[in-house]
Write a protein that holds these residues in place. Structure first.
Motif, PDB file in Angstrom:
ATOM      1  N   HIS A 140       0.925  -1.242  -0.027  1.00 31.39           N
ATOM      2  CA  HIS A 140       0.024   0.116  -0.039  1.00 31.39           C
ATOM      3  C   HIS A 140       1.022   1.381  -0.118  1.00 31.39           C
ATOM      4  N   TRP A 141       0.603   2.289  -1.184  1.00 34.34           N
ATOM      5  CA  TRP A 141       1.179   3.549  -0.682  1.00 34.34           C
ATOM      6  C   TRP A 141       0.482   4.338  -1.564  1.00 34.34           C
ATOM      7  N   HIS A 142      -0.090   3.973  -2.993  1.00 31.89           N
ATOM      8  CA  HIS A 142      -0.821   4.969  -3.620  1.00 31.89           C
ATOM      9  C   HIS A 142      -2.124   5.282  -3.087  1.00 31.89           C
ATOM     10  N   SER A 143      -2.546   6.511  -3.176  1.00 33.13           N
ATOM     11  CA  SER A 143      -4.086   6.716  -2.852  1.00 33.13           C
ATOM     12  C   SER A 143      -4.931   6.662  -3.937  1.00 33.13           C
ATOM     13  N   ALA A 144      -4.501   6.671  -5.219  1.00 32.51           N
ATOM     14  CA  ALA A 144      -5.357   6.592  -6.355  1.00 32.51           C
ATOM     15  C   ALA A 144      -4.823   5.753  -7.189  1.00 32.51           C
ATOM     16  N   GLU A 145      -5.283   5.375  -8.412  1.00 34.83           N
ATOM     17  CA  GLU A 145      -5.179   4.294  -9.280  1.00 34.83           C
ATOM     18  C   GLU A 145      -3.589   4.319  -9.793  1.00 34.83           C
ATOM     19  N   VAL A 146      -3.224   3.254  -9.874  1.00 35.06           N
ATOM     20  CA  VAL A 146      -1.896   2.847 -10.188  1.00 35.06           C
ATOM     21  C   VAL A 146      -1.948   2.705 -11.613  1.00 35.06           C
ATOM     22  N   ASN A 147      -1.069   3.656 -12.457  1.00 38.81           N
ATOM     23  CA  ASN A 147      -0.999   3.591 -14.051  1.00 38.81           C
ATOM     24  C   ASN A 147       0.271   2.829 -14.414  1.00 38.81           C
ATOM     25  N   VAL A 148       1.405   2.966 -13.662  1.00 45.05           N
ATOM     26  CA  VAL A 148       2.630   2.587 -13.915  1.00 45.05           C
ATOM     27  C   VAL A 148       3.224   1.509 -13.121  1.00 45.05           C
ATOM     28  N   LEU A 149       3.542   0.231 -13.735  1.00 45.62           N
ATOM     29  CA  LEU A 149       4.409  -0.673 -13.109  1.00 45.62           C
ATOM     30  C   LEU A 149       5.617  -1.124 -14.038  1.00 45.62           C
ATOM     31  N   ASN A 150       6.754  -1.233 -13.358  1.00 44.04           N
ATOM     32  CA  ASN A 150       7.932  -1.620 -14.277  1.00 44.04           C
ATOM     33  C   ASN A 150       8.908  -2.363 -13.236  1.00 44.04           C
ATOM     34  N   PHE A 151       9.464  -3.231 -13.605  1.00 45.54           N
ATOM     35  CA  PHE A 151      10.658  -3.911 -12.771  1.00 45.54           C
ATOM     36  C   PHE A 151      11.737  -3.272 -13.330  1.00 45.54           C
ATOM     37  N   SER A 152      12.808  -3.072 -12.562  1.00 44.90           N
ATOM     38  CA  SER A 152      13.992  -2.732 -13.025  1.00 44.90           C
ATOM     39  C   SER A 152      14.739  -3.852 -13.771  1.00 44.90           C
ATOM     40  N   SER A 153      15.571  -3.506 -14.501  1.00 45.27           N
ATOM     41  CA  SER A 153      16.043  -4.475 -15.657  1.00 45.27           C
ATOM     42  C   SER A 153      16.834  -5.652 -14.957  1.00 45.27           C
ATOM     43  N   ASP A 154      17.321  -5.596 -13.743  1.00 43.57           N
ATOM     44  CA  ASP A 154      17.838  -6.712 -12.946  1.00 43.57           C
ATOM     45  C   ASP A 154      16.889  -7.307 -12.088  1.00 43.57           C
ATOM     46  N   GLY A 155      15.619  -6.665 -12.033  1.00 40.94           N
ATOM     47  CA  GLY A 155      14.587  -7.149 -10.996  1.00 40.94           C
ATOM     48  C   GLY A 155      14.630  -6.856  -9.555  1.00 40.94           C
ATOM     49  N   ALA A 156      15.725  -6.149  -9.219  1.00 38.71           N
ATOM     50  CA  ALA A 156      15.699  -5.755  -8.001  1.00 38.71           C
ATOM     51  C   ALA A 156      14.734  -4.839  -7.361  1.00 38.71           C
ATOM     52  N   TYR A 157      14.236  -4.146  -8.408  1.00 44.08           N
ATOM     53  CA  TYR A 157      13.082  -2.796  -7.808  1.00 44.08           C
ATOM     54  C   TYR A 157      12.059  -3.029  -8.878  1.00 44.08           C
ATOM     55  N   LEU A 158      11.092  -2.214  -8.060  1.00 46.65           N
ATOM     56  CA  LEU A 158       9.793  -2.103  -8.842  1.00 46.65           C
ATOM     57  C   LEU A 158       9.324  -0.615  -9.138  1.00 46.65           C
ATOM     58  N   TYR A 159       8.984  -0.268 -10.004  1.00 45.72           N
ATOM     59  CA  TYR A 159       8.834   1.356 -10.273  1.00 45.72           C
ATOM     60  C   TYR A 159       7.179   1.076 -10.141  1.00 45.72           C
ATOM     61  N   SER A 160       6.638   2.122  -9.504  1.00 42.19           N
ATOM     62  CA  SER A 160       5.329   2.259  -9.563  1.00 42.19           C
ATOM     63  C   SER A 160       4.847   3.837  -9.622  1.00 42.19           C
ATOM     64  N   GLY A 161       3.737   4.145 -10.417  1.00 41.34           N
ATOM     65  CA  GLY A 161       3.475   5.561 -10.329  1.00 41.34           C
ATOM     66  C   GLY A 161       1.811   5.560 -10.632  1.00 41.34           C
ATOM     67  N   GLY A 162       1.078   6.722 -10.045  1.00 44.60           N
ATOM     68  CA  GLY A 162      -0.125   6.813 -10.670  1.00 44.60           C
ATOM     69  C   GLY A 162      -0.673   8.335 -10.952  1.00 44.60           C
ATOM     70  N   ARG A 163      -1.837   8.409 -10.433  1.00 51.94           N
ATOM     71  CA  ARG A 163      -2.250   9.839 -10.498  1.00 51.94           C
ATOM     72  C   ARG A 163      -1.529  10.997  -9.674  1.00 51.94           C
ATOM     73  N   GLU A 164      -1.072  10.444  -8.546  1.00 58.85           N
ATOM     74  CA  GLU A 164      -0.513  11.485  -7.792  1.00 58.85           C
ATOM     75  C   GLU A 164       0.394  12.179  -8.507  1.00 58.85           C
ATOM     76  N   GLY A 165       1.116  11.666  -9.424  1.00 61.28           N
ATOM     77  CA  GLY A 165       2.304  12.166  -9.964  1.00 61.28           C
ATOM     78  C   GLY A 165       3.860  11.832  -9.155  1.00 61.28           C
ATOM     79  N   VAL A 166       3.805  10.902  -8.462  1.00 56.40           N
ATOM     80  CA  VAL A 166       4.948  10.555  -7.677  1.00 56.40           C
ATOM     81  C   VAL A 166       5.386   9.009  -8.228  1.00 56.40           C
ATOM     82  N   LEU A 167       6.754   8.998  -8.473  1.00 53.05           N
ATOM     83  CA  LEU A 167       7.324   7.887  -8.768  1.00 53.05           C
ATOM     84  C   LEU A 167       7.874   7.296  -7.599  1.00 53.05           C
ATOM     85  N   VAL A 168       7.337   5.851  -7.401  1.00 57.94           N
ATOM     86  CA  VAL A 168       7.938   5.222  -6.141  1.00 57.94           C
ATOM     87  C   VAL A 168       8.646   4.003  -6.472  1.00 57.94           C
TER      88      VAL A 168
END
Lengths: 614, 800
Positions: free
Chosen positions: B276-304
């Motif tokens: 849980h972190w995003h308060s609104a819908e999640v639009n962006v999900l992507n793993f880093s190329s080595d798979g260690a990280y996950l990038y997520s982002g949504g309507r808030e305009g914050v890349l997590v």
């Protein structure tokens, strides 16, 4: 702060004038977006960023790259019509010529040691079919802009070539050391030699049609204009003088058609502008100056050298003879601002220098910025009560007279609108039907606006409707003396202002005078004025009586003759008219006659009305 | 002809193998940008409809990094293969159905076998297409198909259909190329890519909320999914049973473990955790190329950035707009995040620092329903070719149409923009004075629970140095509580008029006219006017500024703006007027109304009569300054557009720009355009006194062209033909100019004539009385009867 002389600044506008490349001699090139006024990108250390490490030593910092000249050109692509690559051609003090692909930010090609001792100038024609470079070795190289291949190389001078330029059509090349030489680009044969400059020529430029070359040498406070196709030996066609040596020269226009426009920037960052329909006129022209305001002398002292200046300019086009559009980059080199402005020959311009990018000392900056903000952010706020002083609409324009008086007033500029206003008065009654219907009710009986003020006094009297004398008399009798007197006053002033025809007024006045003479006499001291006014009017009108009678007699005669010819007898009408005129003037004298006639007239007029009805 | 304002964010961009170039889908083309400078290098042109998918062929070895091949798929039904260094089109495959998404697993899964890149049997694409045969019937059948195509064949057969959905879905592929899947409501369907020719196997993961985005882990069997409520779910070990790679493994693992934590029903996954972190819908999900990280982002305009093993987070806040895509480049230090406000940010990676931004024209704001169609959110500076466009974040973007570049943004109201927040302030209108020195904006603070609504009107003065505007005057509640319907500027002086639905209009003047320096200028109310308390709906100054026309619902009142004198009233239209415009300096006044019955009428102010009218819904009117030429942007009625005979003429275009000359009701030329709703047009008069027409469509794409010159017609016709000949393209989203082929032209005009419905309807005789020449105007006595009759009829209709 580092003192940067404008002489050492390299500038080059992109062909579309949307970018400016700027290099201040530290080996970095900043590309400014002239539309946004922001740095788009910065090139530093291009040489070592590429794999050119093989040629140059690895640890060479960017400061060791010393650019000496710069030219931005766009390469047209024949195959596809899309954005042609634009390249920035640079010459270095080390003698290399390199081309930078601006869009991709990569080195496109590089010619190492093209001019041993340093490249001094690069130039190309507008079509950019080939690039010419000149250097300290006195050689001129012709370079293919796409591949960077050296096509030809020839010795232009025994001394270093300090500047060179290609005519816009790409046919003539002008090289300059101390003397100016022109070459035919196709066979590289020397055409002309112009001598006269004492030192190395700093800037050379061709006019749009290639008929003249402009040149100026280091330290010279003038620009020499040379004719390219003149006799072998000749002196300058004309000389344009400035207050400081120019560092940049640009020209626009053709000698035959549009006249010549010359733009130059001097060492101190002032832009000069000349215009002449031909060379002679150009030579006699006094330059128009564009400078930045230097009102802040304290700023000057504290930031010696880093004054806002105009450091790049380019003529863009000609609007009408004597005025041209120019694109000017001004301000500080760290934060230039870009303006497209209209230069009018003869009008000196002073631009506001923006202090953007100035690093002010802290103590000053606080007060300054506050002050600046106070000036800039002065916002007027209006609340709900903003409309108290506003004009309220003038409600009704049903009256045609008024509109006519207003209309030409408001539309003195435009005939269309006058036409329209007339049309308004003509057609308003037909078109805005409901308004007309309403206004008819309002308008009834009020053909004169002046009437309205007396409406209270003559309340209950219908001036328009003709009353037989007896009825009139009884009406007057039924009046109270005081009201009668007021009515008299009103009537007198109406008569005076000719608000209403005397034909209707005079019976009333006469009858009031007769009936309420006692009351009037009792008010004599006060209303002396009134009576005297009446007297004056009658007097003034009786003076004209004689002439009127004469005129009426003449008219009678003429009409009688005409009628005789026609065989129609309408003498009575003329007569009646005359009587009417008379009656206005003679009321007191010829009352009996007057009434008799009036009776007659009323009958006639009613007859007429009937006729009309029929 | 200049085109621009394309959206960079319709689909995910892609880095080239050396990470020096960024390929971006821009409408019908793919634009190649330099990652180093942010400038456009080249573009791939050829598709005739929107490009939906862009796949750069990955390089398997360092030597291959210079290879620049890519595949594109488009709504025009073709798949193309390009060399984008050239740029050169290598291959075109016609799939015949609009492609919404495409993946080519073999490009990813077999990077080792370098020479087999074009091994025909291997090159299999999975595409998401729309079955257009079903669309036409308007049925509720499943239109979206997931199909398997073999790209080796030039002409594709129908292909095997793997799955049917209501509408086309985008396909997500795992970086390893082993799996691909789609999201469908609360489910994720995953297929494995068969190694041989066998049929792919399918499995499904279930969730309770609608899934918005999901991604595959590059090496492990992990799926991350984001839902509309902002949760991020991580399924580990999916498909061990159903999607086992070999048949032996299948037997070995065929044990049903019902203890799988968090996994719903009989889903084939080992575990499922929720973050849980995003308060609104999640639009962006992507793993880093080595798979260690996950990038997520949504309507808030914050890349997590989530550390996958620990769930620890890092943020890149204040991007300012909803995120749409996140992609990483082959270069580990560079990645890119794509925002809904048409910006692509290039990030320096470990530190997540924005290096450079490629920004385009800002998309139009989403207005609340009540303001739709009433606002005018685009204004033009005719001389410099700058458009002022209202944007989502309470800003007005100044955009140079001639250079296709944004200049600056003006923050209209002080409020911070939070992309996730509800809209509380709406910028309803923007207007620019003719010389571009003054801008005026209106904004409405929406009432919260019916309290606190506020209308304000602002005047801005231009700052030539910084190329922006500074606030000069704020007027709170300029028309009491009523909203502002229109703003218009005087052509030569510092004067503006604002009209309100509350039944009055106000004329504003700047006191800088009189004296003082520029900086002290402020605007004050000069005059107030009203007409029978009718709502004022539109206003326009005449070409020379001596007459002000204000529409009071369905009548046009003409005023003297200086003295505030009502000059005259022009007869009534049927419906309230929404737009007014004087046709240059001529006596013609163009009025448009659209609800409930659309109408474009031209009035002759010298005769005070209607010249002609068409039953067209008009979106925008503009007129040239000096001539009597004017142009309107009309929405073409659906019925007319759909009719079989005209279908090829319109080809999906929903609007038309009609160019008229003064009193002549026959349009001089017609251009059909796309996305006309919410569009705007204006003449641009540059320095060379050359007249150009700018059209900005509903999604802020634009085109600038010369409407008059015959050469332009011909040239553009040639362009058009050239496009057809070479690359069989049309132009999507833009004006297509029809050439002057004589027979075709005639047809166009016929179209136009049949398209317009006469204004006069026979059962209402009184309406015809006032139109026509004034010479044969009936006498008053006759008119009276008719007129009162009409009044009575009108009230009857009201009662009904």
């Amino acid at each position: 702060m580092n003192l940067v002389n404008i002489k050492d600044v390299l500038t080059s506008f992109s062909p579309a004038l949307d970018y400016l490349a700027l290099s201040t001699g530290d080996g970095r090139i900043k590309i400014w977006d002239t539309v946004k006024g922001q740095v788009q990108t910065e090139f530093a250390d291009i040489a070592s960023a590429e794999e050119t490490n093989i040629y140059t030593n690895g640890g060479k910092g960017h400061l060791s790259v010393d650019y000496t000249c710069m030219k931005w050109l766009s390469l047209e692509r024949k195959k596809k019509r899309k954005l042609g690559t634009s390249i920035l051609v640079l010459g270095t003090g080390g003698g290399d010529v390199l081309a930078l692909d601006v869009a991709s930010g990569q080195l496109k090609w590089r010619i190492s040691d093209c001019h041993p001792g340093g490249v001094n100038a690069v130039s190309s024609s507008t079509k950019a079919s080939c690039i010419y470079s000149g250097g300290a070795d006195g050689m001129v190289c012709e370079i293919d802009p796409n591949s960077g291949n050296l096509i030809r190389k020839f010795k232009a001078s025994t001394k270093a070539v300090s500047s060179l330029s290609v005519s816009p059509d790409g046919k003539i090349l002008a090289t300059a050391s101390a003397q100016l030489k022109t070459f035919n680009c196709s066979d590289l044969k020397k055409i002309h030699k112009f001598t006269g400059h004492p030192g190395g020529v700093r800037c050379v430029a061709f006019t749009e049609d290639g008929k003249y070359v402009l040149s100026s040498a280091v330290g010279e406070r003038y620009i020499a204009v040379w004719k390219t196709d003149g006799a072998k030996k000749q002196s300058a066609s004309c000389v344009l003088a400035l207050e400081h040596p120019p560092v940049f020269v640009d020209s626009w226009g053709e000698t035959d058609k549009m006249g010549l426009y010359v733009l130059a920037i001097s060492e101190v960052g002032v832009c000069y502008f000349w215009y002449g329909s031909n060379v002679e006129e150009l030579g006699n022209a006094k330059p128009t100056k564009v400078s930045l305001a230097t009102e802040d002398s304290s700023l000057k002292q504290q930031h010696k050298g880093s004054l806002p200046v105009i450091f790049a300019a380019k003529l863009q086009g000609v609007l009408k003879p004597g005025s041209a559009n120019a694109f000017i980059a001004s301000g500080l080199l760290v934060k230039p601002s870009f303006q497209k402005m209209l230069l009018q020959f003869g009008n000196d311009l002073v631009l506001n220098a923006s202090k953007n990018g100035v690093l002010l000392p802290i103590t000053q900056s606080v007060s300054k910025s506050k002050k600046g903000q106070g000036v800039q952010n002065k916002v007027t706020t209006l609340d709900r009560a903003h409309a108290e002083d506003a004009l309220l609409p003038i409600a009704r324009v049903a009256d045609l007279q008024e509109k006519k008086s207003v209309q030409p007033h408001s539309s003195d500029k435009d005939t269309d609108m006058i036409e329209q206003s007339q049309a308004v008065s003509d057609y308003v009654e037909t078109f805005s039907m409901e308004d007309k219907l309403r206004s008819l009710g309002i308008l009834k009986g009020t053909n004169e606006p002046s009437n309205l003020s007396y409406a209270s006094a003559i309340d209950g009297i219908d001036l328009e409707a003709y009353l037989p004398p007896k009825k009139l008399k009884s009406a007057v009798l039924s009046m109270e003396p005081s009201t009668a007197f007021k009515t008299l006053e009103a009537l007198a002033s109406m008569w005076q202002t000719r608000g209403c025809g005397g034909r209707y007024l005079l019976p009333w006045i006469y009858s009031i005078m007769v009936t309420h003479s006692h009351y009037i006499m009792s008010r004599e001291p006060k209303n002396h004025q009134l009576l005297s006014i009446l007297h004056k009017i009658t007097k003034s009108r009786t003076i004209a009586l004689q002439q009127l009678l004469q005129l009426s007699g003449r008219l009678q005669l003429v009409t009688a003759q005409i009628n005789k010819a026609v065989g129609n007898e309408t003498q009575t009408r003329v007569h009646e008219q005359e009587i009417d005129d008379e009656s206005e003037d003679e009321e007191e004298d010829v009352e009996e006659h007057f009434y008799g006639e009036n009776d007659n007239e009323s009958e006639l007029s009613s007859d007429e009305g009937e006729d009309k009805g029929k | 002809m200049i085109r621009g304002g394309r959206s960079y964010v319709t689909s995910a961009p892609s880095f080239s193998n050396d990470a020096k170039k960024l390929l971006v889908c821009t409408g019908n083309t793919v634009s190649v940008f330099s990652a180093a400078t942010g400038l456009q290098i080249t573009s791939l042109e050829g598709h005739t409809a929107q490009v939906t998918t862009l796949i750069v062929v990955p390089a398997s070895s360092a030597a291959q990094k210079i290879l620049c091949y890519c595949w594109t798929a488009s709504l025009d039904g073709t798949i193309r293969h390009w060399d984008f260094s050239g740029p050169e089109l290598l291959q075109t495959i016609n799939a015949q159905v609009p492609i919404y998404s495409m993946v080519i697993p073999s490009l990813l899964s077999e990077p080792q076998q370098t020479d087999k890149r074009y091994d025909s049997s291997k090159l299999v694409a999975y595409v998401s297409v729309e079955d257009t045969s079903l669309v036409r019937e308007g049925s509720t059948e499943l239109r979206g198909h997931i199909r398997r195509f073999n790209l080796a064949k030039e002409r594709l057969p129908r292909g095997d259909t793997l799955k049917e959905t209501e509408e086309p879905k985008s396909i997500v592929i795992s970086p390893s190329g082993e799996f691909f899947g789609i999201r469908h409501k609360c489910k994720i369907h995953v297929w494995d890519v068969p190694s041989g020719g066998s049929v792919s196997k399918k499995m499904t993961l279930h969730h309770t909320k609608v899934i918005n985005a999901f991604a595959f882990h590059p090496t492990e069997r992990i799926i991350a999914a984001g839902d509309v409520t902002g949760r991020v779910l991580i399924w580990r070990g999916f498909g061990n049973r159903k999607l086992a790679l070999g048949s032996q493994k299948k037997n070995a693992r065929a044990m049903v473990d019902l203890d799988n934590p968090g996994v719903r029903d009989e889903d084939d996954a080992e575990s499922c955790t929720t973050w849980h972190w995003h308060s609104a819908e999640v639009n962006v999900l992507n793993f880093s190329s080595d798979g260690a990280y996950l990038y997520s982002g949504g309507r808030e305009g914050v890349l997590v950035v989530w550390q996958l093993d620990t769930g620890k987070k890092k943020f890149l806040p204040r991007i300012g707009s909803p995120l749409l895509y996140f992609i990483w480049s082959p270069e580990p230090t560079l990645s890119s995040v794509v925002c809904a406000d048409n910006q692509i940010h290039l990030l320096k990676m470990p530190s997540m620092e924005i290096l450079r931004t490629i920004s385009g024209i800002k998309p139009p704001p989403s207005l609340p329903k009540m303001y739709e169609g009433l606002s005018s959110t685009v204004a033009f500076d005719r001389s410099s070719g700058i458009a002022a466009l209202c944007t989502e974040n309470y800003c007005v973007q100044l955009y140079n149409l001639l250079n296709d570049r944004g200049i600056s943004e003006v923050q209209v109201c002080e409020r911070n923009h939070q992309p996730g927040d509800e809209i509380t302030v709406v910028v309803t209108a923007v207007a620019l004075s003719l010389d571009g020195s003054v801008m005026s904006t209106t904004e409405v603070k929406l009432p919260e629970d019916g309290i606190g609504g506020l209308v304000s009107l602002k005047f801005w003065e231009s700052e030539p140095d910084s190329k922006t505007f500074t606030l000069s005057t704020i007027v709170y509640e300029p028309h009491k509580d009523a909203g502002i319907s229109a703003i218009a500027f005087h052509p030569t002086r510092s004067m503006a008029v604002s009209t309100s639905f509350g039944g009055d209009f106000k004329i504003w003047v700047s006191n800088s006219d009189k004296s003082q320096t520029d900086k002290d200028s402020s605007w004050i109310c000069h005059a107030v006017g009203s007409y029978k308390k009718k709502p004022m709906t539109a206003a326009a100054f005449s070409g020379d500024g001596t007459v002000l026309a204000v529409a009071a619902e369905n009548v046009i009142t003409l005023w003297n703006p200086d003295k505030n004198i009502l000059l005259s009233v022009l007869g009534a239209t049927l419906t309230p007027i929404t737009k007014l415009c004087f046709a240059g300096k001529s006596e013609f006044l163009v009025a448009a109304s659209h609800f409930p019955k659309p109408e474009l009428s031209v009035w002759n102010t010298s005769k005070l009569s209607s010249s002609w009218s068409y039953g067209l819904r008009i979106e925008a009117i503009t007129s040239a300054l000096d001539s009597s030429t004017f142009a309107v942007l009309a929405l073409v009625p659906k019925i007319f557009r759909k009719s079989k005979s005209k279908k090829n003429v319109f080809r999906g275009r929903d609007g038309a720009i009609l160019l008229f000359n003064g009193s002549d009701p026959k349009p001089v030329s017609i251009w059909t355009v796309m996305k006309a709703e919410g569009g705007s047009i204006s003449f641009l008069e540059g320095d060379k006194s050359q007249l150009r027409l700018a059209y900005v469509n509903g999604s802020h794409e634009y085109v600038v062209f010369d409407p008059n010159s015959d050469e332009t017609h011909e040239r553009s016709a040639a362009d058009y033909e050239g496009l057809v000949g070479e690359e069989e393209t049309g132009d999507f989203g833009y004006t297509s100019m029809y050439g002057e082929l004589p027979d075709y032209d005639k047809k166009r005009k016929e179209d136009a004539e049949s398209l317009v419905t006469p204004f006069v309807s026979s059962e209402r005789p009184w309406e015809t009385i006032f139109s026509g020449s004034t010479l044969n105007f009936p006498p008053l006595q006759k008119l009276c009867g008719e007129f009162f009759e009409s009044l009575m009829e009108k009230s009857n209709s009201v009662v009904e």
